[in-house]
Scaffold this motif. Structure first.
Motif, PDB file in Angstrom:
ATOM      1  N   ASN A  56       0.822  -1.211   0.000  1.00 22.20           N
ATOM      2  CA  ASN A  56       0.000   0.000   0.000  1.00 22.20           C
ATOM      3  C   ASN A  56       0.857   1.263   0.000  1.00 22.20           C
ATOM      4  OD1 ASN A  56      -2.392  -1.418  -0.003  1.00 22.20           O
ATOM      5  ND2 ASN A  56      -2.658  -1.344   2.210  1.00 22.20           N
ATOM      6  N   PHE A  57       1.948   1.216   0.744  1.00 24.11           N
ATOM      7  CA  PHE A  57       2.835   2.376   0.837  1.00 24.11           C
ATOM      8  C   PHE A  57       3.410   2.727  -0.530  1.00 24.11           C
ATOM      9  CE2 PHE A  57       6.869   4.495   1.523  1.00 24.11           C
ATOM     10  CZ  PHE A  57       6.587   5.380   2.554  1.00 24.11           C
ATOM     11  N   VAL A  58       3.966   1.738  -1.220  1.00 25.88           N
ATOM     12  CA  VAL A  58       4.588   1.980  -2.523  1.00 25.88           C
ATOM     13  C   VAL A  58       3.534   2.367  -3.565  1.00 25.88           C
ATOM     14  CG1 VAL A  58       5.921   0.936  -4.394  1.00 25.88           C
ATOM     15  CG2 VAL A  58       6.542   0.471  -2.009  1.00 25.88           C
ATOM     16  N   GLU A  59       2.385   1.700  -3.535  1.00 24.62           N
ATOM     17  CA  GLU A  59       1.315   2.054  -4.478  1.00 24.62           C
ATOM     18  C   GLU A  59       0.863   3.494  -4.265  1.00 24.62           C
ATOM     19  OE1 GLU A  59      -0.914  -2.123  -5.625  1.00 24.62           O
ATOM     20  OE2 GLU A  59      -1.653  -0.993  -3.893  1.00 24.62           O
ATOM     21  N   HIS A  60       0.781   3.925  -3.010  1.00 25.78           N
ATOM     22  CA  HIS A  60       0.395   5.308  -2.716  1.00 25.78           C
ATOM     23  C   HIS A  60       1.414   6.281  -3.305  1.00 25.78           C
ATOM     24  CE1 HIS A  60       0.500   8.951  -0.075  1.00 25.78           C
ATOM     25  NE2 HIS A  60      -0.801   8.885  -0.286  1.00 25.78           N
ATOM     26  N   THR A  61       2.707   5.956  -3.168  1.00 25.18           N
ATOM     27  CA  THR A  61       3.749   6.811  -3.740  1.00 25.18           C
ATOM     28  C   THR A  61       3.572   6.955  -5.246  1.00 25.18           C
ATOM     29  OG1 THR A  61       5.333   6.153  -2.029  1.00 25.18           O
ATOM     30  CG2 THR A  61       6.248   7.087  -4.048  1.00 25.18           C
ATOM     31  N   PHE A  62       3.348   5.839  -5.925  1.00 23.82           N
ATOM     32  CA  PHE A  62       3.280   5.887  -7.389  1.00 23.82           C
ATOM     33  C   PHE A  62       1.948   6.443  -7.889  1.00 23.82           C
ATOM     34  CE2 PHE A  62       7.155   3.580  -7.154  1.00 23.82           C
ATOM     35  CZ  PHE A  62       7.810   3.906  -8.329  1.00 23.82           C
ATOM     36  N   GLU A  63       0.895   6.338  -7.122  1.00 27.58           N
ATOM     37  CA  GLU A  63      -0.346   7.020  -7.484  1.00 27.58           C
ATOM     38  C   GLU A  63      -0.108   8.525  -7.555  1.00 27.58           C
ATOM     39  OE1 GLU A  63      -3.182   5.839  -4.578  1.00 27.58           O
ATOM     40  OE2 GLU A  63      -3.389   3.788  -5.367  1.00 27.58           O
ATOM     41  N   ASN A  64       0.662   9.047  -6.616  1.00 23.07           N
ATOM     42  CA  ASN A  64       0.964  10.483  -6.614  1.00 23.07           C
ATOM     43  C   ASN A  64       1.955  10.840  -7.711  1.00 23.07           C
ATOM     44  OD1 ASN A  64      -0.299  12.091  -4.199  1.00 23.07           O
ATOM     45  ND2 ASN A  64       0.174  10.062  -3.407  1.00 23.07           N
ATOM     46  N   ILE A  65       2.915   9.976  -7.960  1.00 21.14           N
ATOM     47  CA  ILE A  65       3.840  10.223  -9.073  1.00 21.14           C
ATOM     48  C   ILE A  65       3.075  10.286 -10.387  1.00 21.14           C
ATOM     49  CG2 ILE A  65       5.691   9.178 -10.445  1.00 21.14           C
ATOM     50  CD1 ILE A  65       6.876   8.142  -7.800  1.00 21.14           C
ATOM     51  N   ASP A  66       2.151   9.349 -10.585  1.00 20.96           N
ATOM     52  CA  ASP A  66       1.377   9.300 -11.829  1.00 20.96           C
ATOM     53  C   ASP A  66       0.453  10.505 -11.973  1.00 20.96           C
ATOM     54  OD1 ASP A  66       2.595   6.918 -12.461  1.00 20.96           O
ATOM     55  OD2 ASP A  66       0.942   5.663 -11.761  1.00 20.96           O
ATOM     56  N   SER A  67      -0.009  11.048 -10.846  1.00 23.30           N
ATOM     57  CA  SER A  67      -0.922  12.197 -10.900  1.00 23.30           C
ATOM     58  C   SER A  67      -0.222  13.465 -11.377  1.00 23.30           C
ATOM     59  CB  SER A  67      -1.534  12.462  -9.520  1.00 23.30           C
ATOM     60  OG  SER A  67      -0.601  13.106  -8.660  1.00 23.30           O
ATOM     61  N   LYS A  68       1.108  13.526 -11.159  1.00 20.86           N
ATOM     62  CA  LYS A  68       1.926  14.681 -11.562  1.00 20.86           C
ATOM     63  C   LYS A  68       1.494  15.983 -10.874  1.00 20.86           C
ATOM     64  CE  LYS A  68       3.434  12.967 -16.106  1.00 20.86           C
ATOM     65  NZ  LYS A  68       2.991  11.583 -15.960  1.00 20.86           N
ATOM     66  N   ASN A  69       0.794  15.868  -9.747  1.00 21.88           N
ATOM     67  CA  ASN A  69       0.397  17.057  -8.990  1.00 21.88           C
ATOM     68  C   ASN A  69       1.602  17.535  -8.189  1.00 21.88           C
ATOM     69  OD1 ASN A  69      -0.564  18.640  -6.645  1.00 21.88           O
ATOM     70  ND2 ASN A  69      -2.592  18.200  -7.480  1.00 21.88           N
ATOM     71  N   LEU A  70       2.175  18.652  -8.609  1.00 18.38           N
ATOM     72  CA  LEU A  70       3.441  19.107  -8.052  1.00 18.38           C
ATOM     73  C   LEU A  70       3.337  19.422  -6.565  1.00 18.38           C
ATOM     74  CD1 LEU A  70       6.385  19.835  -8.460  1.00 18.38           C
ATOM     75  CD2 LEU A  70       5.657  22.112  -9.240  1.00 18.38           C
ATOM     76  N   ILE A  71       2.251  20.049  -6.140  1.00 15.60           N
ATOM     77  CA  ILE A  71       2.101  20.391  -4.723  1.00 15.60           C
ATOM     78  C   ILE A  71       2.052  19.125  -3.873  1.00 15.60           C
ATOM     79  CG2 ILE A  71       0.622  21.489  -2.993  1.00 15.60           C
ATOM     80  CD1 ILE A  71       2.122  23.434  -4.826  1.00 15.60           C
ATOM     81  N   ASN A  72       1.290  18.129  -4.326  1.00 15.51           N
ATOM     82  CA  ASN A  72       1.225  16.868  -3.580  1.00 15.51           C
ATOM     83  C   ASN A  72       2.598  16.213  -3.494  1.00 15.51           C
ATOM     84  OD1 ASN A  72      -1.498  17.226  -3.294  1.00 15.51           O
ATOM     85  ND2 ASN A  72      -2.109  15.530  -4.613  1.00 15.51           N
ATOM     86  N   LEU A  73       3.307  16.168  -4.617  1.00 16.41           N
ATOM     87  CA  LEU A  73       4.618  15.532  -4.637  1.00 16.41           C
ATOM     88  C   LEU A  73       5.608  16.256  -3.725  1.00 16.41           C
ATOM     89  CD1 LEU A  73       4.886  14.805  -8.470  1.00 16.41           C
ATOM     90  CD2 LEU A  73       4.610  13.105  -6.662  1.00 16.41           C
ATOM     91  N   LEU A  74       5.597  17.582  -3.777  1.00 15.44           N
ATOM     92  CA  LEU A  74       6.486  18.358  -2.916  1.00 15.44           C
ATOM     93  C   LEU A  74       6.168  18.129  -1.441  1.00 15.44           C
ATOM     94  CD1 LEU A  74       6.659  21.778  -4.806  1.00 15.44           C
ATOM     95  CD2 LEU A  74       8.591  20.272  -4.312  1.00 15.44           C
ATOM     96  N   SER A  75       4.885  18.084  -1.115  1.00 16.94           N
ATOM     97  CA  SER A  75       4.482  17.909   0.279  1.00 16.94           C
ATOM     98  C   SER A  75       4.845  16.526   0.798  1.00 16.94           C
ATOM     99  CB  SER A  75       2.974  18.151   0.417  1.00 16.94           C
ATOM    100  OG  SER A  75       2.588  18.059   1.773  1.00 16.94           O
ATOM    101  N   ILE A  76       4.603  15.499  -0.024  1.00 15.16           N
ATOM    102  CA  ILE A  76       4.956  14.131   0.376  1.00 15.16           C
ATOM    103  C   ILE A  76       6.460  14.019   0.572  1.00 15.16           C
ATOM    104  CG2 ILE A  76       5.055  11.739  -0.433  1.00 15.16           C
ATOM    105  CD1 ILE A  76       2.383  12.346  -1.911  1.00 15.16           C
ATOM    106  N   PHE A  77       7.213  14.588  -0.360  1.00 16.64           N
ATOM    107  CA  PHE A  77       8.667  14.541  -0.255  1.00 16.64           C
ATOM    108  C   PHE A  77       9.158  15.282   0.984  1.00 16.64           C
ATOM    109  CE2 PHE A  77      12.888  16.246  -1.112  1.00 16.64           C
ATOM    110  CZ  PHE A  77      13.564  15.125  -1.558  1.00 16.64           C
ATOM    111  N   THR A  78       8.577  16.438   1.246  1.00 18.39           N
ATOM    112  CA  THR A  78       9.048  17.307   2.328  1.00 18.39           C
ATOM    113  C   THR A  78       8.654  16.798   3.703  1.00 18.39           C
ATOM    114  OG1 THR A  78       8.887  19.210   0.856  1.00 18.39           O
ATOM    115  CG2 THR A  78       9.035  19.667   3.211  1.00 18.39           C
ATOM    116  N   TYR A  79       7.381  16.419   3.848  1.00 19.56           N
ATOM    117  CA  TYR A  79       6.877  16.093   5.186  1.00 19.56           C
ATOM    118  C   TYR A  79       6.549  14.612   5.373  1.00 19.56           C
ATOM    119  CZ  TYR A  79       6.535  21.110   5.778  1.00 19.56           C
ATOM    120  OH  TYR A  79       6.838  22.447   5.862  1.00 19.56           O
ATOM    121  N   GLY A  80       6.332  13.898   4.277  1.00 20.95           N
ATOM    122  CA  GLY A  80       5.966  12.494   4.415  1.00 20.95           C
ATOM    123  C   GLY A  80       7.133  11.549   4.321  1.00 20.95           C
TER     124      GLY A  80
END
Length: 264
Positions: A147-171
């Motif tokens: 589930n963890f890895v799938e969640h990461t790649f769901e966000n990668i596939d979405s290409k939503n920059l704010i989500n990706l930055l937030s996950i990288f920064t705080y998650g």
């Protein structure tokens, strides 16, 4: 930085603080008291180390130009910061000389510790072969981390920059507490050859996050969100979801360690 955007960032970090404290005090760490438990942890955690690299590269794709013909991207500061993070994470110093990604260093630490690398090696082999990602995940990922890895790649596939930055920064900041690092240090002192690279990895990763990568990533996110309430709301949701996914993965690994101890 604008004072209003800094206030929004501080507000976000205050909201995330209870979730981070929960992770830092997770019972998983109390269960890791011997070498067998550490190996179980590493055989699961390595997939998180790997998908972090994919998350980072997804940000590099959006914040820099890595195609030809080349053209300058809009945000000079973000371009510099993300390239610096990529340099450290993808080509950091190896304690035995030369350079390694943090993933490769972790894999080498697993070999020295006697952990099983067959699943992560097979995953890399299938990726290089061009196999379909969902099939690889379903057939090779331990259930503890799926589930963890799938969640990461769901966000990668979405290409939503704010989500990706937030996950990288705080998650994805290292939430391994001092007690775990001290345990590895003790093992390292008793058997430097077996535990040296894991000890080096932990110290290197924690220093990179605390001193350089963490502040850099926060500055990039703050610049992109500015005073936009919607962007900060998206960043908050993404960070909370990422921290909850990490907590779930820790729960799953803890169960595996308990089952392993009960079987002896």
């Amino acid at each position: 930085m604008d004072s209003k955007s800094r206030l929004r960032r501080n507000d976000l970090e205050n909201k995330l603080s209870p979730l981070k404290e929960k992770l830092i005090s997770h019972p998983l760490y109390d269960s890791i008291k011997d070498e067998d438990s550490i190996i179980i942890f590493m055989e699961n955690h390595v997939f998180s180390v790997w998908d972090f690299q994919s998350l980072l590269k997804s940000l590099q794709l959006q914040l820099t130009c890595i195609e030809t013909p080349w053209h300058p991207t809009n945000d000079n500061e973000a371009r510099r910061l993300i390239n610096e993070i990529v340099l450290d994470e993808e080509s950091g110093l190896n304690p035995q000389g030369g350079y390694s990604s943090h993933f490769e260093l972790y894999r080498e630490a697993m070999i020295d510790a006697g952990a099983n690398i067959s699943k992560i090696d097979e995953l890399i082999f299938e990726i290089k072969k061009g196999s379909e990602l969902k099939r690889i995940f379903n057939s090779l990922l331990p259930k503890n981390v799926l589930n963890f890895v799938e969640h990461t790649f769901e966000n990668i596939d979405s290409k939503n920059l704010i989500n990706l930055l937030s996950i990288f920064t705080y998650g994805r900041e290292d939430v391994i507490p001092d007690m775990f690092s001290k345990l590895i240090k003790r093992f390292y002192e008793e058997d430097p050859k077996r535990w040296g690279k894991l000890n080096y990895y932990l110290n290197e990763h924690i220093q990179c996050d605390d001193i350089r990568h963490g502040p850099m990533a926060k500055n990039i996110l703050e610049n992109f969100c500015g005073e936009d309430n919607l962007k900060w709301s998206l960043a908050e949701t993404a960070a909370i979801n990422a921290l909850n996914q990490r907590d779930l993965m820790w729960d799953n690994i803890l169960k595996s360690i308990k089952i392993s101890k009960e079987s002896f």
